[in-house]
Design a protein around this motif. Structure first.
Motif, PDB file in Angstrom:
ATOM      1  N   MET A 284     -41.597 -68.229   9.291  1.00  0.00           N
ATOM      2  CA  MET A 284     -42.829 -67.744   8.682  1.00  0.00           C
ATOM      3  C   MET A 284     -43.193 -68.516   7.437  1.00  0.00           C
ATOM      4  N   ALA A 285     -42.213 -69.085   6.756  1.00  0.00           N
ATOM      5  CA  ALA A 285     -42.495 -69.779   5.513  1.00  0.00           C
ATOM      6  C   ALA A 285     -43.274 -71.048   5.780  1.00  0.00           C
ATOM      7  N   ASN A 286     -43.992 -71.522   4.766  1.00  0.00           N
ATOM      8  CA  ASN A 286     -44.631 -72.814   4.851  1.00  0.00           C
ATOM      9  C   ASN A 286     -43.591 -73.867   5.175  1.00  0.00           C
ATOM     10  N   GLU A 287     -43.907 -74.781   6.103  1.00  0.00           N
ATOM     11  CA  GLU A 287     -42.915 -75.744   6.569  1.00  0.00           C
ATOM     12  C   GLU A 287     -42.341 -76.583   5.432  1.00  0.00           C
ATOM     13  N   SER A 288     -43.089 -76.825   4.354  1.00  0.00           N
ATOM     14  CA  SER A 288     -42.578 -77.621   3.250  1.00  0.00           C
ATOM     15  C   SER A 288     -41.505 -76.884   2.467  1.00  0.00           C
ATOM     16  N   HIS A 289     -41.427 -75.550   2.643  1.00  0.00           N
ATOM     17  CA  HIS A 289     -40.431 -74.748   1.942  1.00  0.00           C
ATOM     18  C   HIS A 289     -39.268 -74.346   2.848  1.00  0.00           C
ATOM     19  N   TYR A 290     -39.522 -74.246   4.149  1.00  0.00           N
ATOM     20  CA  TYR A 290     -38.477 -73.803   5.069  1.00  0.00           C
ATOM     21  C   TYR A 290     -37.516 -74.954   5.328  1.00  0.00           C
ATOM     22  N   ILE A 291     -36.249 -74.753   5.012  1.00  0.00           N
ATOM     23  CA  ILE A 291     -35.299 -75.871   5.018  1.00  0.00           C
ATOM     24  C   ILE A 291     -34.493 -75.982   6.301  1.00  0.00           C
ATOM     25  N   ILE A 292     -34.588 -74.985   7.190  1.00  0.00           N
ATOM     26  CA  ILE A 292     -33.745 -74.960   8.380  1.00  0.00           C
ATOM     27  C   ILE A 292     -34.524 -75.487   9.577  1.00  0.00           C
ATOM     28  N   ARG A 293     -33.889 -76.366  10.340  1.00  0.00           N
ATOM     29  CA  ARG A 293     -34.524 -76.980  11.499  1.00  0.00           C
ATOM     30  C   ARG A 293     -35.032 -75.911  12.462  1.00  0.00           C
ATOM     31  N   GLY A 294     -36.226 -76.142  13.002  1.00  0.00           N
ATOM     32  CA  GLY A 294     -36.794 -75.229  13.980  1.00  0.00           C
ATOM     33  C   GLY A 294     -36.557 -75.717  15.394  1.00  0.00           C
ATOM     34  N   GLY A 295     -37.459 -75.327  16.301  1.00  0.00           N
ATOM     35  CA  GLY A 295     -37.359 -75.770  17.682  1.00  0.00           C
ATOM     36  C   GLY A 295     -36.148 -75.215  18.406  1.00  0.00           C
ATOM     37  N   GLU A 296     -35.716 -75.923  19.445  1.00  0.00           N
ATOM     38  CA  GLU A 296     -34.625 -75.442  20.300  1.00  0.00           C
ATOM     39  C   GLU A 296     -33.311 -75.310  19.544  1.00  0.00           C
ATOM     40  N   SER A 297     -32.990 -76.315  18.711  1.00  0.00           N
ATOM     41  CA  SER A 297     -31.748 -76.257  17.942  1.00  0.00           C
ATOM     42  C   SER A 297     -31.767 -75.079  16.972  1.00  0.00           C
TER      43      SER A 297
ATOM     44  N   GLY B 128     -38.574 -75.018  -3.561  1.00  0.00           N
ATOM     45  CA  GLY B 128     -39.316 -73.928  -4.170  1.00  0.00           C
ATOM     46  C   GLY B 128     -38.991 -72.556  -3.627  1.00  0.00           C
ATOM     47  N   ALA B 129     -37.901 -72.428  -2.871  1.00  0.00           N
ATOM     48  CA  ALA B 129     -37.494 -71.136  -2.315  1.00  0.00           C
ATOM     49  C   ALA B 129     -36.367 -70.544  -3.159  1.00  0.00           C
ATOM     50  N   ASP B 130     -35.953 -69.323  -2.829  1.00  0.00           N
ATOM     51  CA  ASP B 130     -34.932 -68.637  -3.613  1.00  0.00           C
ATOM     52  C   ASP B 130     -33.817 -68.134  -2.692  1.00  0.00           C
ATOM     53  N   PRO B 131     -32.746 -68.912  -2.520  1.00  0.00           N
ATOM     54  CA  PRO B 131     -31.668 -68.512  -1.617  1.00  0.00           C
ATOM     55  C   PRO B 131     -30.771 -67.420  -2.188  1.00  0.00           C
ATOM     56  N   GLY B 132     -31.021 -67.000  -3.413  1.00  0.00           N
ATOM     57  CA  GLY B 132     -30.267 -65.910  -4.024  1.00  0.00           C
ATOM     58  C   GLY B 132     -31.133 -64.692  -4.272  1.00  0.00           C
ATOM     59  N   ILE B 133     -32.151 -64.502  -3.465  1.00  0.00           N
ATOM     60  CA  ILE B 133     -33.137 -63.446  -3.712  1.00  0.00           C
ATOM     61  C   ILE B 133     -32.577 -62.040  -3.505  1.00  0.00           C
ATOM     62  N   GLY B 134     -31.477 -61.916  -2.768  1.00  0.00           N
ATOM     63  CA  GLY B 134     -30.962 -60.608  -2.391  1.00  0.00           C
ATOM     64  C   GLY B 134     -30.934 -59.565  -3.497  1.00  0.00           C
ATOM     65  N   PRO B 135     -30.267 -59.827  -4.629  1.00  0.00           N
ATOM     66  CA  PRO B 135     -30.196 -58.812  -5.685  1.00  0.00           C
ATOM     67  C   PRO B 135     -31.550 -58.440  -6.289  1.00  0.00           C
ATOM     68  N   ARG B 136     -32.557 -59.311  -6.151  1.00  0.00           N
ATOM     69  CA  ARG B 136     -33.894 -59.034  -6.696  1.00  0.00           C
ATOM     70  C   ARG B 136     -34.711 -58.114  -5.814  1.00  0.00           C
ATOM     71  N   LEU B 137     -34.295 -57.931  -4.573  1.00  0.00           N
ATOM     72  CA  LEU B 137     -35.152 -57.245  -3.613  1.00  0.00           C
ATOM     73  C   LEU B 137     -35.544 -55.829  -4.032  1.00  0.00           C
ATOM     74  N   PRO B 138     -34.620 -54.984  -4.520  1.00  0.00           N
ATOM     75  CA  PRO B 138     -35.059 -53.645  -4.915  1.00  0.00           C
ATOM     76  C   PRO B 138     -36.174 -53.670  -5.953  1.00  0.00           C
ATOM     77  N   ALA B 139     -36.039 -54.530  -6.968  1.00  0.00           N
ATOM     78  CA  ALA B 139     -37.073 -54.626  -7.991  1.00  0.00           C
ATOM     79  C   ALA B 139     -38.389 -55.138  -7.401  1.00  0.00           C
ATOM     80  N   LEU B 140     -38.311 -56.085  -6.476  1.00  0.00           N
ATOM     81  CA  LEU B 140     -39.524 -56.615  -5.861  1.00  0.00           C
ATOM     82  C   LEU B 140     -40.252 -55.535  -5.063  1.00  0.00           C
ATOM     83  N   LEU B 141     -39.508 -54.692  -4.356  1.00  0.00           N
ATOM     84  CA  LEU B 141     -40.138 -53.621  -3.589  1.00  0.00           C
ATOM     85  C   LEU B 141     -40.762 -52.578  -4.516  1.00  0.00           C
ATOM     86  N   ILE B 142     -40.077 -52.273  -5.608  1.00  0.00           N
ATOM     87  CA  ILE B 142     -40.636 -51.321  -6.577  1.00  0.00           C
ATOM     88  C   ILE B 142     -41.918 -51.888  -7.187  1.00  0.00           C
TER      89      ILE B 142
END
Length: 276
Positions: free
Chosen positions: A1-14, A175-189
């Motif tokens: 779903m992320a913009n391709e310039s930000h998504y770091i993981i290969r798509g497609g079949e692999s 420009g992504a945040d691979p440590g976003i997990g602990p921020r999630l409750p605050a982001l939802l609030i």
């Protein structure tokens, strides 16, 4: 779903094959949090960043013939895998190709879900606003995402630590945040959700395909890591070999990244009652 310039993981079949592995490894914990959020037969559910559709199919099995499930992803390759996997299932799933920035639903779903999406986005707050708008009042948004810095592995492995370093640095460089997990409750609030609940899941494996997640993830971020100048093909190949050796040790263990599971409820607002 992320913009391709930000998504770091290969798509497609692999990329789809990696997502299938991750789906099988994570689905028990994910179904548990969806159950706590009230997933039930007959619900209308939106799965954002559905990838290869593994969780979308599980959600559809619960929602049943009287429910409606929509899976959205930007990657045509993995979405094609999702469509193939659902053929003949008889499950009411609608697959859409699109980006989070294009999602403009208003009170259309009983539950909105996103797993491993927000950590790839430059603007997770906007994504959450869209998710909140898409869910009906008094219904729930469920988000699962990682803190990449938190893993368990033994015996100590320089290759495993380097994998975590490369994933972190590559995501931050895009420009992504691979440590976003602990921020999630605050982001939802901050997005206006109420009754926010949080739990943590981190499956640990001594054997089986769960033990391959680090290696196959490194393989699928290699091109992005090389492109931003953090490593080279020779180092990637050496690390993949070392990780395979670590997996093969019957005494060793490896975990997934720590996954934060967060649930929030959309309140009834003045805008919701304006037309009543």
């Amino acid at each position: 779903m992320a913009n391709e310039s930000h998504y770091i993981i290969r798509g497609g079949e692999s990329g789809a094959e990696r997502l299938h592995v991750l789906g099988r490894v994570m689905w028990p914990a994910s179904l548990a949090v969806l159950g706590r959020a009230g997933l039930a037969p007959g619900m209308d559910v939106l799965d954002l960043g559905c990838g290869s559709g593994d969780m979308t199919l599980e959600i559809a099995r619960v929602a049943g013939a009287n429910g409606r499930v929509v899976g959205i992803d930007m990657d045509a390759g993995v979405l094609a895998e999702a469509k193939r996997a659902s053929e003949g299932s008889g499950l009411p799933i609608e697959w859409r190709q699109g980006r989070i920035e294009e999602v403009d639903e208003d009170g259309a779903f009983d539950l909105v879900y996103a797993r491993f999406l927000l950590s790839h986005l430059p603007d997770p707050r906007d994504a959450l606003r869209r998710m909140c708008r898409a869910v009906r009042p008094f219904s729930r948004v469920v988000v699962e995402d990682i803190d990449i810095s938190a893993h368990v592995h033994w015996p100590p492995s320089a290759a495993f630590r380097r994998y975590v370093e490369l994933y972190t640095a590559t995501a931050l460089a895009r420009g992504a945040d691979p440590g976003i997990g602990p921020r999630l409750p605050a982001l939802l609030i901050d997005a206006g959700l109420e009754d926010v609940e949080v739990a943590v899941s981190m499956p640990v494996f001594r054997q089986g395909e769960g033990k391959t997640v680090a290696r196959i993830t490194l393989s699928n971020i290699a091109e992005s890591a090389i492109a931003v100048g953090l490593t080279c093909r020779e180092e990637i190949d050496r690390l993949l070999g070392d990780l395979a050796g670590h997996e093969a040790d019957p005494r060793s263990i490896q975990s997934t990244a720590q996954v934060f599971q967060v649930i929030g409820r959309r309140p009834l607002t003045e805008l919701d009652t304006a037309g009543v």
